[in-house]
Design an enzyme around this catalytic site. Structure first.
Site, short mmCIF file in Angstrom:
data_model
loop_
_atom_site.label_atom_id
_atom_site.label_comp_id
_atom_site.label_asym_id
_atom_site.label_seq_id
_atom_site.Cartn_x
_atom_site.Cartn_y
_atom_site.Cartn_z
N TYR A 1 -30.49 13.76 -36.03
CA TYR A 1 -29.17 13.44 -36.60
C TYR A 1 -28.43 14.70 -36.99
O TYR A 1 -29.00 15.63 -37.55
CB TYR A 1 -29.32 12.53 -37.83
N THR B 1 0.89 -1.16 0.00
CA THR B 1 0.00 0.00 0.00
C THR B 1 0.92 1.21 0.00
O THR B 1 2.02 1.15 0.59
CB THR B 1 -0.93 0.04 1.24
N HIS B 2 0.50 2.26 -0.68
CA HIS B 2 1.37 3.43 -0.88
C HIS B 2 2.71 3.02 -1.50
O HIS B 2 3.73 3.66 -1.29
CB HIS B 2 1.62 4.18 0.44
N SER C 1 18.25 -2.69 -25.87
CA SER C 1 18.63 -1.30 -26.12
C SER C 1 19.67 -1.28 -27.22
O SER C 1 20.52 -2.15 -27.30
CB SER C 1 19.20 -0.69 -24.84
N LYS D 1 -17.69 6.63 -35.37
CA LYS D 1 -17.04 5.39 -35.82
C LYS D 1 -15.53 5.41 -35.59
O LYS D 1 -14.94 4.39 -35.27
CB LYS D 1 -17.39 5.14 -37.29
N LYS E 1 20.39 -4.11 -21.20
CA LYS E 1 18.98 -3.80 -21.01
C LYS E 1 18.04 -4.90 -21.50
O LYS E 1 18.25 -5.50 -22.54
CB LYS E 1 18.62 -2.50 -21.75
N ASN F 1 14.09 -4.64 -21.78
CA ASN F 1 13.02 -3.67 -21.55
C ASN F 1 11.63 -4.27 -21.78
O ASN F 1 11.44 -5.10 -22.67
CB ASN F 1 13.21 -2.47 -22.48
N GLU G 1 4.77 -1.34 -21.72
CA GLU G 1 4.82 0.13 -21.72
C GLU G 1 3.89 0.68 -22.78
O GLU G 1 3.23 1.70 -22.58
CB GLU G 1 6.26 0.60 -21.98
N1 ARG Z 1 -22.00 8.59 -43.08
C1 ARG Z 1 -23.04 9.03 -42.19
C2 ARG Z 1 -22.59 8.77 -40.75
O1 ARG Z 1 -21.70 8.01 -40.58
C3 ARG Z 1 -24.29 8.27 -42.47
C4 ARG Z 1 -25.53 9.00 -42.11
C5 ARG Z 1 -25.73 10.12 -43.05
N2 ARG Z 1 -26.96 10.80 -42.87
C6 ARG Z 1 -27.14 12.04 -43.33
N3 ARG Z 1 -28.27 12.58 -43.16
N4 ARG Z 1 -26.18 12.68 -43.95
O2 ARG Z 1 -23.13 9.31 -39.81
#
Ligand code: ARG
Length: 462
Positions: free
Chosen positions: A317, A155-156, A277, A325, A283, A285, A290
Site C-alpha cells: 500500500y 462510410t467516410h 440561443s 476513489k 437555433k 441546439n 454535446e
Molecule cells: N484513506 C486511505 C485510502 O483511501 C485508507 C487507507 C489508509 N492506509 C494507510 N496505511 N494510511 O487509501
C-alpha cells in the site's frame, strides 16, 4: 483530532497537511460498505476466539445503530476524521469503549479500503447496468417505431448504401450490450475478499477467511496479501468499462447531432431536450448530447489518472492509492448522468421518414446495379467498372439511376433488362441482403426479437 496512529508521535499532526491528506470528504461514500465489512469482521474475530460472543454482539448492535443513523441522515456521516474507516471506528469506540477498540485486531486499513471499494462496486454496478439497459430499451423502442423506414448508411461520412433506420439504431444498441457484459465482468473482478491480508503480510489470528468471504457474499479470496494491499486492477477494469461505455454514448451523440442537424433532418430532437440561443432566435441546439460528447474526455481522463497512479508505486500500500476513489466515483457519476440523458433524448426522437428515405435513394444504389450484372454472370470487377462509368456520366449530368430510360440502361450493358427498374430501389437494396447481421428486414426483425427477449430477461431478474 485523535488519529488511529497517534501513539507513535510526540506532536499532533500539522492541521493543514492532515486536512489536505484526509479522504473523508470523498470516501464517506463508502460508509455503508465500511460498516458492512466491519460487521462481518467482528463475527470472524468471534469465530477465531479473539472477541467474546458478548463483545461481538455489542459491536454488531453498535455498528447496526451507526449504519441506521447514517442511512437516515447523511449529515451524520461527518467529522474531522482522516477517513471513513477512522470515522466508523471513532463512533464505535465512543459507544463501546474497549470492546470497540478490539475490532481492528488483525486488520489494516490497507485491506479495508480495498474491501470497501470492492463492496461498493459490487453494490453500485447493477444500477449502471440497468441504466445501460434503459438506453438499449429506448433504441429498441425507436427501432420498432421506425418499421421499414429507410435511411442512408455512411462510410467516410459519405453516403454508402441504404439501410433500415432500425438497423442504424440497433448498431448503437450492439456496443451498449457489450458494455453491459463488461460491467458484469468488472463486478466479478471486484468480487474477492481482501480481509486476512493484514497491512501486507497477512494476519496472525486464525480467521476463517473462507467463511468470512461467504458471509460477505464474495466468490473468492485474494491470492496474495502483498498484491492485495495495492491491487486496484478491479477499479481500473471498472473505469475502463465506464470509459468505453462513454465512448459509445459519445459516438451515438455525434451521429444524432449530425442527423438531427438542418443539413440532414432525418430525426428531430424533442423540444424538451434541446436548448436555444440567447442571440439567434432560430437555433435549436443539442446541448445535452454535446455535453455527453464533452464529458467523454473527462471519463477517459479518469482511466488515465488511475493507471498513472498505479504504475509508479512500489509493492504494498502507498497513499497514492487514495486517489483511486476520485477516479472511480467520477467515472460512475459521469456515466450515470450521461446514460440518463441519452435515454431521454433517444426516447424523445422523432423520425422524419420522408427526408431519411429520400436521402437513401440515388447513386448509393450503385452497388445494387453492380450486383445486378453479377447476377447475369459478369465478374464483379468488370461490373464495378461498367457501373463506375455510368455513375461518372450521371454525376456530370446531375442525374441518378431513376431517371434512366431503358435505352440508356442497354447502352451501358445489354445485360440490363426491364426488371432493373424494380430492382434498383432503396427498399429492394435492403431486402436483397442475405446475412443475419445485415439490414435485411427479416434479419433486423430477428435482431429486434432477440433484444426484446434479452431485455425481458433482465426485467424478470429484478
Ligand atoms: N484513506 C486511505 C485510502 O483511501 C485508507 C487507507 C489508509 N492506509 C494507510 N496505511 N494510511 O487509501
Amino acid at each position: 483530532m485523535t488519529t488511529l496512529w497517534s501513539g507513535r508521535f510526540d506532536a499532533a499532526p500539522d492541521a493543514a497537511a492532515f486536512e489536505w491528506g484526509s479522504s473523508f470528504g470523498f470516501d464517506r461514500r463508502l460508509f455503508e460498505d465500511d460498516v458492512t465489512g466491519s460487521l462481518a469482521w467482528a463475527r470472524a474475530l468471534e469465530r477465531a476466539g479473539v472477541l467474546t460472543p458478548a463483545e461481538a454482539t455489542a459491536i454488531d448492535a453498535a455498528l447496526q445503530e451507526i449504519l441506521e443513523k447514517g442511512r437516515r441522515d447523511p449529515a451524520f456521516v461527518d467529522g474531522a476524521d482522516e477517513d471513513v474507516h477512522s470515522f466508523v471506528e471513532r463512533l464505535l469506540v465512543e459507544r463501546l469503549g474497549d470492546a470497540g477498540k478490539r475490532l481492528h485486531t488483525g486488520r489494516s486499513r490497507n485491506e479495508q479500503v480495498s474491501l470497501d471499494l470492492r463492496l461498493y462496486l459490487r453494490r453500485r454496478i447493477p444500477a449502471l447496468q440497468a441504466a445501460v439497459a434503459k438506453v438499449i430499451r429506448a433504441l429498441v423502442g425507436q427501432a420498432r417505431a421506425a418499421g421499414d423506414g429507410l435511411m442512408p448508411s455512411y462510410t467516410h461520412f459519405r453516403p454508402a448504401q441504404p439501410v433500415l433506420v432500425a438497423h442504424f439504431l440497433l448498431a448503437h444498441a450492439a456496443p451498449l450490450r457489450r458494455d453491459y457484459a463488461r460491467l458484469a465482468a468488472a463486478r466479478e473482478e471486484a468480487n474477492a475478499l481482501t480481509l486476512g491480508s493484514g497491512a501486507i503480510a497477512g494476519t496472525s489470528y486464525s480467521v476463517d477467511v473462507h467463511a468470512l468471504a461467504a458471509s460477505l457474499g464474495f466468490g473468492r479470496i485474494v491470492a496474495n496479501s502483498i498484491d492485495a494491499s495495492s491491487d486496484r486492477d478491479f477499479a481500473a477494469t471498472f473505469i475502463y468499462a465506464t470509459a468505453l461505455t462513454m465512448v459509445h454514448l459519445s459516438r451515438l451523440s455525434e451521429d444524432l447531432i449530425i442527423l438531427c442537424g438542418d443539413e440532414h433532418r432525418f430525426f428531430e430532437f424533442s423540444d424538451a431536450l434541446s436548448t436555444g440561443s440567447s442571440m439567434m432566435p432560430q437555433k435549436k441546439n443539442p446541448d445535452p448530447l454535446e455535453l455527453v460528447r464533452g464529458k467523454t474526455g473527462r471519463a477517459l481522463g479518469d482511466l488515465l489518472a488511475l493507471l498513472t497512479t498505479m504504475k509508479g508505486i512500489p509493492s504494498g500500500y502507498n497513499k497514492d492509492l487514495q486517489e483511486d476513489k476520485h477516479a472511480v466515483f467520477d467515472a460512475e457519476d459521469t456515466l450515470t448522468g450521461c446514460l440518463a440523458v441519452v435515454a431521454s433524448v433517444v426516447d424523445g426522437l422523432s423520425l422524419n421518414r420522408e427526408r431519411a428515405a429520400a436521402a437513401a435513394s440515388g447513386l448509393l444504389l450503385a452497388t445494387d446495379v453492380a450486383d445486378y450484372l453479377v447476377g447475369r454472370g459478369v465478374p464483379f470487377r468488370r461490373s464495378h467498372e461498367i457501373v463506375g462509368a455510368l455513375v461518372r456520366k450521371l454525376v456530370a449530368e446531375h442525374r441518378s439511376f431513376e431517371s434512366m430510360s431503358m435505352d440508356e440502361w442497354r447502352a451501358a450493358s445489354d445485360l440490363f433488362d426491364t426488371d432493373i427498374v424494380a430492382r434498383i430501389t432503396p427498399y429492394a437494396s435492403v431486402a436483397a441482403k442475405r446475412t443475419p447481421q445485415s439490414t435485411a428486414p427479416e434479419a433486423v426483425s430477428a435482431a429486434l426479437a432477440e433484444l426484446d427477449a434479452w431485455l425481458g430477461g433482465l426485467a424478470t431478474l429484478k
